[in-house]
Design a protein around this motif. Sequence first.
Motif, PDB file in Angstrom:
ATOM      1  N   ARG A 318       9.426   2.046  26.689  1.00  0.00           N
ATOM      2  CA  ARG A 318      10.181   2.549  25.537  1.00  0.00           C
ATOM      3  C   ARG A 318       9.429   2.319  24.229  1.00  0.00           C
ATOM      4  N   TYR A 319       8.823   1.151  24.111  1.00  0.00           N
ATOM      5  CA  TYR A 319       8.098   0.807  22.879  1.00  0.00           C
ATOM      6  C   TYR A 319       6.993   1.827  22.612  1.00  0.00           C
ATOM      7  N   TYR A 320       6.192   2.088  23.639  1.00  0.00           N
ATOM      8  CA  TYR A 320       5.059   2.993  23.437  1.00  0.00           C
ATOM      9  C   TYR A 320       5.485   4.446  23.312  1.00  0.00           C
ATOM     10  N   ALA A 321       6.703   4.758  23.721  1.00  0.00           N
ATOM     11  CA  ALA A 321       7.200   6.120  23.573  1.00  0.00           C
ATOM     12  C   ALA A 321       7.815   6.364  22.204  1.00  0.00           C
ATOM     13  N   THR A 322       8.031   5.295  21.424  1.00  0.00           N
ATOM     14  CA  THR A 322       8.773   5.457  20.171  1.00  0.00           C
ATOM     15  C   THR A 322       8.082   4.879  18.934  1.00  0.00           C
ATOM     16  N   GLU A 323       7.084   4.020  19.112  1.00  0.00           N
ATOM     17  CA  GLU A 323       6.485   3.333  17.963  1.00  0.00           C
ATOM     18  C   GLU A 323       5.145   3.945  17.569  1.00  0.00           C
ATOM     19  N   ASP A 324       4.914   4.076  16.255  1.00  0.00           N
ATOM     20  CA  ASP A 324       3.631   4.548  15.750  1.00  0.00           C
ATOM     21  C   ASP A 324       2.554   3.488  15.980  1.00  0.00           C
ATOM     22  N   MET A 325       1.325   3.943  16.256  1.00  0.00           N
ATOM     23  CA  MET A 325       0.162   3.069  16.397  1.00  0.00           C
ATOM     24  C   MET A 325      -0.925   3.624  15.472  1.00  0.00           C
ATOM     25  N   VAL A 326      -0.903   3.194  14.218  1.00  0.00           N
ATOM     26  CA  VAL A 326      -1.784   3.775  13.204  1.00  0.00           C
ATOM     27  C   VAL A 326      -2.523   2.654  12.479  1.00  0.00           C
ATOM     28  N   ALA A 327      -3.815   2.852  12.249  1.00  0.00           N
ATOM     29  CA  ALA A 327      -4.635   1.858  11.561  1.00  0.00           C
ATOM     30  C   ALA A 327      -5.815   2.559  10.904  1.00  0.00           C
ATOM     31  N   PRO A 328      -6.549   1.857  10.030  1.00  0.00           N
ATOM     32  CA  PRO A 328      -7.746   2.458   9.415  1.00  0.00           C
ATOM     33  C   PRO A 328      -8.726   2.977  10.457  1.00  0.00           C
ATOM     34  N   SER A 329      -9.440   4.029  10.097  1.00  0.00           N
ATOM     35  CA  SER A 329     -10.304   4.732  11.051  1.00  0.00           C
ATOM     36  C   SER A 329     -11.678   4.094  11.186  1.00  0.00           C
ATOM     37  N   TYR A 330     -12.124   3.984  12.439  1.00  0.00           N
ATOM     38  CA  TYR A 330     -13.479   3.543  12.773  1.00  0.00           C
ATOM     39  C   TYR A 330     -14.020   4.488  13.840  1.00  0.00           C
ATOM     40  N   GLY A 331     -15.342   4.555  13.939  1.00  0.00           N
ATOM     41  CA  GLY A 331     -15.952   5.304  15.026  1.00  0.00           C
ATOM     42  C   GLY A 331     -16.110   6.783  14.737  1.00  0.00           C
ATOM     43  N   THR A 332     -16.538   7.503  15.766  1.00  0.00           N
ATOM     44  CA  THR A 332     -16.866   8.922  15.612  1.00  0.00           C
ATOM     45  C   THR A 332     -16.197   9.828  16.643  1.00  0.00           C
ATOM     46  N   THR A 333     -15.721   9.270  17.749  1.00  0.00           N
ATOM     47  CA  THR A 333     -15.181  10.097  18.829  1.00  0.00           C
ATOM     48  C   THR A 333     -13.704  10.386  18.602  1.00  0.00           C
ATOM     49  N   THR A 334     -13.351  11.652  18.511  1.00  0.00           N
ATOM     50  CA  THR A 334     -11.956  12.037  18.304  1.00  0.00           C
ATOM     51  C   THR A 334     -11.252  12.218  19.653  1.00  0.00           C
ATOM     52  N   LEU A 335      -9.930  12.280  19.600  1.00  0.00           N
ATOM     53  CA  LEU A 335      -9.165  12.503  20.821  1.00  0.00           C
ATOM     54  C   LEU A 335      -9.510  13.856  21.437  1.00  0.00           C
ATOM     55  N   ARG A 336      -9.738  14.851  20.614  1.00  0.00           N
ATOM     56  CA  ARG A 336     -10.121  16.156  21.151  1.00  0.00           C
ATOM     57  C   ARG A 336     -11.471  16.067  21.876  1.00  0.00           C
ATOM     58  N   ASP A 337     -12.407  15.301  21.290  1.00  0.00           N
ATOM     59  CA  ASP A 337     -13.701  15.089  21.955  1.00  0.00           C
ATOM     60  C   ASP A 337     -13.485  14.479  23.336  1.00  0.00           C
ATOM     61  N   PHE A 338     -12.612  13.490  23.381  1.00  0.00           N
ATOM     62  CA  PHE A 338     -12.337  12.799  24.635  1.00  0.00           C
ATOM     63  C   PHE A 338     -11.723  13.748  25.656  1.00  0.00           C
TER      64      PHE A 338
END
Length: 363
Positions: A318-338
């Motif tokens: 339930r937690y992972y289905a409802t809570e935001d997981m947002v933080a400052p950006s690092y790295g270069t690989t995007t979710l679309r790349d993945f």
Amino acid sequence: LTARSPPPPPRTLLPTRLLSPARLRAPTAPRMAVDLTTAKPSDVRVLVAGCTGYIGRFVTKELISRGYNVVAFSRDKAGVGGKKSMDDIRADFQGADVRFGDVTDMQSLKDVGFKDKVDVVVSCLASRTGGIQDSNDIDYQASLNCLNALKEQGGSHYVLLSAICVQKPLLEFQRAKLKLEEAIQAQGDVTYSIVRPTAFFKSLAGQVSIVKGGNPYVMFGDGEICKANAISEADLAIVLADCITNKDRYNMVLPVGGPGDPVTPLQQSEILFDLFDKEPKYIKVPIGVFDAIIGTIEFFSKFFPSLVDTAEFAKIGRYYATEDMVAPSYGTTTLRDFFKDVAENGLQGQELGDQAVFNIDGK
């Protein structure tokens, strides 16, 4: 007689988890046995605990590639379901000193992992399921054992892979991680870097094969009740390795996310449908389903204590289905790349194992 100065006003101590990263610096850093910022990597022994885990494996390989004297400390059977043998682990970590022992046993750590002087510990330990006892044994005590062993040896720096979700601790594994963070920050014998990543790409990979096969994408609510800027395992490994030499990250808590804007489950599905050229179709599950399941299990757990962990697993879902997981950006690989890489090369290495929800796995 001279007048005495009035006593200073009492200090107000704030919980460290409510402070910004800039205010988490220790007033004075303890003297390091080795200056990690100038030492040759080959002169720095780094012990990686949890080296066979999803992130730990990439961290270990990143450290080897940088030339560190790496000690990969592992169970004799590791990986998802304990399928990796000692020979498998040695073959995976060529260039490292692979040692086998038990992180929950302090004597094993000292006799095997720390038999030689260790300068840095990178702890990537995490409970496999998030169960109550497992969380306290691994997320708290095992990582604390590594810290204590490092301190006893006069080591220099401790890097912890934590999680962004400890900012809102509602689950047992989150409370265990937060308890460990507080213990690390309370000591002054070694410097530390606590890294709190958002979501891993692995956790978003479960439905790739489902969509590829032309089946509906499963999401909770309208697919927009939570968002995350997940980070790739390789990008996160770089962040963790950089903590060894980057003084700006000493005695800091670092929230870490991947590049780009946070993405909702609905947006994730749109990427997948586009990549596989499939017509969008969905199964939308009301979030209240979790509440009904949790309530039912908790009721029966009063009579059957073995169900307590089952209720905890449902709370994690339930937690992972409802809570935001947002933080400052690092790295270069995007979710679309993945997702694009997965579409072309498959999901090998992204198996969720014990962490799969509702049997949705990355296979």
